[in-house]
Design a protein around this motif. Structure first.
Motif, PDB file in Angstrom:
ATOM      1  N   PRO A 145       1.947 -22.041  39.870  1.00  0.00           N
ATOM      2  CA  PRO A 145       1.292 -22.129  38.555  1.00  0.00           C
ATOM      3  C   PRO A 145       1.683 -20.955  37.646  1.00  0.00           C
ATOM      4  N   ALA A 146       1.843 -21.228  36.357  1.00  0.00           N
ATOM      5  CA  ALA A 146       2.384 -20.233  35.424  1.00  0.00           C
ATOM      6  C   ALA A 146       1.664 -18.893  35.503  1.00  0.00           C
ATOM      7  N   GLU A 147       0.321 -18.941  35.554  1.00  0.00           N
ATOM      8  CA  GLU A 147      -0.412 -17.669  35.518  1.00  0.00           C
ATOM      9  C   GLU A 147      -0.259 -16.892  36.821  1.00  0.00           C
ATOM     10  N   LYS A 148       0.052 -17.580  37.920  1.00  0.00           N
ATOM     11  CA  LYS A 148       0.243 -16.878  39.197  1.00  0.00           C
ATOM     12  C   LYS A 148       1.646 -16.267  39.290  1.00  0.00           C
ATOM     13  N   GLN A 149       2.546 -16.766  38.460  1.00  0.00           N
ATOM     14  CA  GLN A 149       3.918 -16.261  38.517  1.00  0.00           C
ATOM     15  C   GLN A 149       3.991 -14.794  38.100  1.00  0.00           C
ATOM     16  N   ASP A 150       2.971 -14.335  37.362  1.00  0.00           N
ATOM     17  CA  ASP A 150       2.951 -12.933  36.934  1.00  0.00           C
ATOM     18  C   ASP A 150       2.918 -11.964  38.101  1.00  0.00           C
ATOM     19  N   ARG A 185       5.020 -16.355  27.693  1.00  0.00           N
ATOM     20  CA  ARG A 185       5.751 -16.647  28.925  1.00  0.00           C
ATOM     21  C   ARG A 185       5.085 -17.803  29.672  1.00  0.00           C
ATOM     22  N   HIS A 186       3.756 -17.742  29.794  1.00  0.00           N
ATOM     23  CA  HIS A 186       3.033 -18.820  30.474  1.00  0.00           C
ATOM     24  C   HIS A 186       3.269 -20.142  29.769  1.00  0.00           C
ATOM     25  N   LYS A 223       6.631 -21.627  30.367  1.00  0.00           N
ATOM     26  CA  LYS A 223       6.739 -22.124  31.741  1.00  0.00           C
ATOM     27  C   LYS A 223       5.994 -23.437  31.899  1.00  0.00           C
ATOM     28  N   ARG A 224       4.838 -23.530  31.229  1.00  0.00           N
ATOM     29  CA  ARG A 224       4.089 -24.790  31.304  1.00  0.00           C
ATOM     30  C   ARG A 224       4.844 -25.915  30.606  1.00  0.00           C
ATOM     31  N   MET A 271       7.401 -27.073  33.018  1.00  0.00           N
ATOM     32  CA  MET A 271       6.782 -27.904  34.069  1.00  0.00           C
ATOM     33  C   MET A 271       6.517 -29.314  33.562  1.00  0.00           C
ATOM     34  N   THR A 289       1.609 -27.659  36.784  1.00  0.00           N
ATOM     35  CA  THR A 289       1.294 -27.266  38.151  1.00  0.00           C
ATOM     36  C   THR A 289      -0.013 -26.488  38.248  1.00  0.00           C
ATOM     37  N   THR A 290      -0.798 -26.812  39.233  1.00  0.00           N
ATOM     38  CA  THR A 290      -2.016 -26.048  39.502  1.00  0.00           C
ATOM     39  C   THR A 290      -2.256 -25.995  40.999  1.00  0.00           C
ATOM     40  N   SER A 291      -2.893 -24.912  41.434  1.00  0.00           N
ATOM     41  CA  SER A 291      -3.271 -24.846  42.846  1.00  0.00           C
ATOM     42  C   SER A 291      -4.762 -25.126  43.014  1.00  0.00           C
TER      43      SER A 291
END
Ligand SMILES: NC(=O)c1ccc[n+]([C@@H]2O[C@H](COP(=O)([O-])OP(=O)(O)OC[C@H]3O[C@@H](n4cnc5c(N)ncnc54)[C@H](O)[C@@H]3O)[C@@H](O)[C@H]2O)c1
Ligand SMILES: [Zn+2]
Ligand SMILES: [Zn+2]
Lengths: 391, 215
Positions: free
Chosen positions: A108-113, B191-192, B195-196, B199, B207-209
């Motif tokens: 997930p984008a925010e975890k990539q940090d 940046r987020h 990236k989203r 995706m 993507t999500t966990s």
């Protein structure tokens, strides 16, 4: 549902947590029928991988039955599947090149940090392996939400038992890729450090790929015995000088390829290892790299270094001189599991690969904490633990 | 697009800064930041790196940031997706709503404390499969401009998307709130979002966990 969760170093418990759901269109939910504890889980258990939070569900080697599918999943209810530990979208540049463990999109984008500053590139998603790799709830649970279920899971036809195919999720392809990264040629000697599950499968794979001889190094008699039964020659590093022995067992040349199947928590009372252990304990991101250093010293000129063992931080006293002056090649990485699924399943079905020889203990999911404790502290006898939920 | 690296950077830079200060230059900060390879009064020779990698991040009153991403989809598809601004709320987490009317766009952006900020912008440049640039109009809560560029990636890798955003960190109490919102590291935010976008365009989902739906 019940799931094995992390509560701190050497503290894992089975808790009741909410059941997973379908969240994205390509998801599926799997009811776990078998799951295993991996050497990689021990790095989490020992607290040497950052980014693990209290309550995180661990486990990345699992299989089960499909119970629910999203509208874009290609799986069908009740199918039996093994799920690769690497989460891969199947559409990005890396997935198209079959570099599945380098998938751009699965974290997930925010975890990539968390990993972009640490490694220069964000890591991909992995099941149950810290928030560095997405914080995905893992497979040591009754149910798992599987993202991109149209790409990862391997549908298992009737025939092989769960235990025979479970390790397609990780350690079997990991051993296979470790051997493949050795580019084995006729007459080659491959030396393998570590006779844990990864090392054992690497030995088996290297022999299948035509290595002239495989020399396995460890200090646990039972594990060395398993290696010997696969056809390897063995060295017990507590009684033998490893470098000298390897040279003498290869006509003075040294092994053509070396495999570090130990990783960042090398054992042994070597001076460099003692220093590394101290640094790892005080938490400055230092890896314990005794095996890697030794492997680089041992390998012949122009040889290949294959490193399936996991590292997470930095390494002091890396033998750059030996590496450059001998002209070595180095290949490593989290396994591109999906790349090998089909071929390895076929080899299992044809009886060419036995995957069950290393299972030492079968426990229920509720007994998972005992499994961790023993796989960690009684490694000689506890070579591989398989857990069954609901048992 | 080729840039002329031999221009007298010093003078051009000073002019640009002046114009920015006066708010006269449309897409000024972005263009300046984009094209001037070495900001003025920095040591060393002009190099080929994009302006955003410069050690300077303030241009006149403007704070500027940007980021590139390669999306494994054809350029016309990526351009068309972005050009329909209503798609943007789908991957920009803090954008609540996007309404377009002709070349005017109204962005409703979530702010701390259940408040929202409205940015009104006008498209100032639109070249199919190349670039889209916008600039805020006077009644906007924030003085901002942005630009997104599309290039075919080498070796059939899809489309390179480069997005640059500049804004004047506003003053006053309201301003501080906005600043807080944007200074939640605009770089990180951008940046987020890219990236989203990647995706969404490559995999069809973000993507999500999370193990369960958030409702
Ligand atoms: N690359 C991947 O995708 C991937 C996948 C799975 C596991 N791994 C990694 O592979 C490594 C091994 O996994 P495992 O499940 O076999 O772990 P394990 O802990 O069961 O086995 C490690 C073995 O290494 C031996 N060892 C320790 N120090 C040694 C030394 N100085 N010399 C020789 N042997 C030594 C131990 O005695 C033990 O038998 C771990 O680092 C794990 O994280 C990587
Ligand atoms: Zn594993
Ligand atoms: Zn991918």
């Amino acid at each position: 549902m019940r799931a094995l969760t992390y509560h701190g170093t050497h503290d894992v418990r089975v808790d009741t947590v909410p059941d997973p759901q379908i969240v994205n269109p390509r998801d599926a939910v799997i009811e776990v029928t078998a799951t295993a504890i991996c050497g990689s889980d021990l790095h989490l258990y020992d607290g040497v991988i950052p980014g693990v939070m209290q309550g995180d569900i661990l486990g990345h080697e699992f299989m089960g039955r499909v119970v629910e599918t999203g509208p874009d999943s290609t799986l069908k209810k009740d199918q039996r599947v093994v799920v690769p530990f690497t989460i891969s979208c199947g559409k990005c540049f890396h997935c198209m090149k079959q570099q599945y463990s380098a998938c751009d999109n699965s974290n997930p984008a925010e975890k990539q940090d968390l990993t972009e500053p640490l490694y220069g590139e964000a890591l991909s998603g992995l099941f149950g392996y810290s928030h560095l790799t997405g914080g995905y709830p893992g497979g040591q649970a009754e149910y798992v939400r599987v993202p991109y279920s149209d790409v990862g899971p391997i549908v298992i036809p009737d025939g092989p038992s769960d235990e025979e195919v479970l390790f397609l999720s990780d350690i079997l392809p990991t051993g296979w890729m470790a051997a493949e990264n050795c580019d084995i040629e006729e007459g080659d000697t491959v030396a393998v450090w570590g006779c844990g599950p990864v090392g054992l499968f690497a030995i088996q794979s290297a022999l299948l790929m035509g290595a002239h001889q495989v020399i396995a190094i460890d200090h646990y008699p039972n594990r060395l015995d398993l290696a010997r039964k696969l056809g390897a020659k063995v060295i017990d590093y507590r009684r033998t000088h490893v470098l000298e022995a390897l040279r003498e067992m290869t006509g003075g040349i040294g092994p053509d390829a070396v495999i570090d199947a130990v990783g960042m928590e090398s054992h042994g009372f070597y001076p460099d290892n003692v220093m590394d252990t101290v640094k790892q304990k005080v938490g400055i991101g230092a890896d314990r790299g005794h095996v890697l250093r030794e492997a680089i010293m041992a390998v012949r000129k122009g040889g290949r270094v294959s490193m399936p063992g996991v590292y997470g931080g930095f390494l002091d006293k890396f033998p750059t001189g030996a590496f450059m002056e001998k002209g070595l090649q180095w290949r490593t990485g989290q396994t591109h599991v999906q790349k090998y699924s089909e071929e390895l399943l076929k080899r299992i079905q044809e009886g060419e690969i036995d995957t069950t020889f290393l299972i030492s203990h079968r426990l229920s999911l509720e007994e998972a904490p005992t499994g961790y404790e023993n796989f960690h502290s009684n490694q000689d006898d506890w070579t591989k633990v398989v857990l069954t939920p609901g048992a | 697009m080729e840039h002329d690296y031999r221009v007298n950077v010093g003078t051009k830079g000073r002019d640009a800064a002046l114009m920015l200060g006066a708010g006269l230059l449309t897409v000024g900060a972005v263009a300046y930041w984009q094209q001037t390879r070495t900001p003025p009064r920095l040591p060393g020779v002009p190099d080929s790196a994009p302006g955003r990698t410069s050690r300077q991040s303030r241009y006149g009153d403007y704070a500027v940031s940007g980021r590139s991403v390669t999306i494994n989809r054809p350029i016309d598809e990526v351009y068309a997706f972005w050009r329909d601004f209503s798609n943007l709320a789908g991957f920009m987490s803090h954008v609540e709503k996007v309404e377009t009317e002709g070349d005017m766009t109204t962005w409703t952006i979530a702010a701390p404390g259940n408040q929202s900020v409205t940015v009104r912008s006008r498209i100032v440049s639109d070249r199919e499969n190349e670039e889209i640039a916008w600039r805020s109009v006077e009644e906007s809560d924030i003085d901002t401009e942005g630009k997104v560029m599309f290039r075919e990636a080498p070796g059939g890798r899809g489309t390179e998307v480069e997005a640059v955003i500049a804004y004047v960190p506003p003053a006053g109490r309201f301003g501080q709130m906005i600043a807080k919102l944007f200074q939640r590291e605009p770089r990180v935010q951008g940046r987020h979002e890219l990236k989203r976008l990647k995706m969404l365009m490559e995999t069809g989902e973000i993507t999500t966990s999370q193990n369960r739906k958030t409702d």
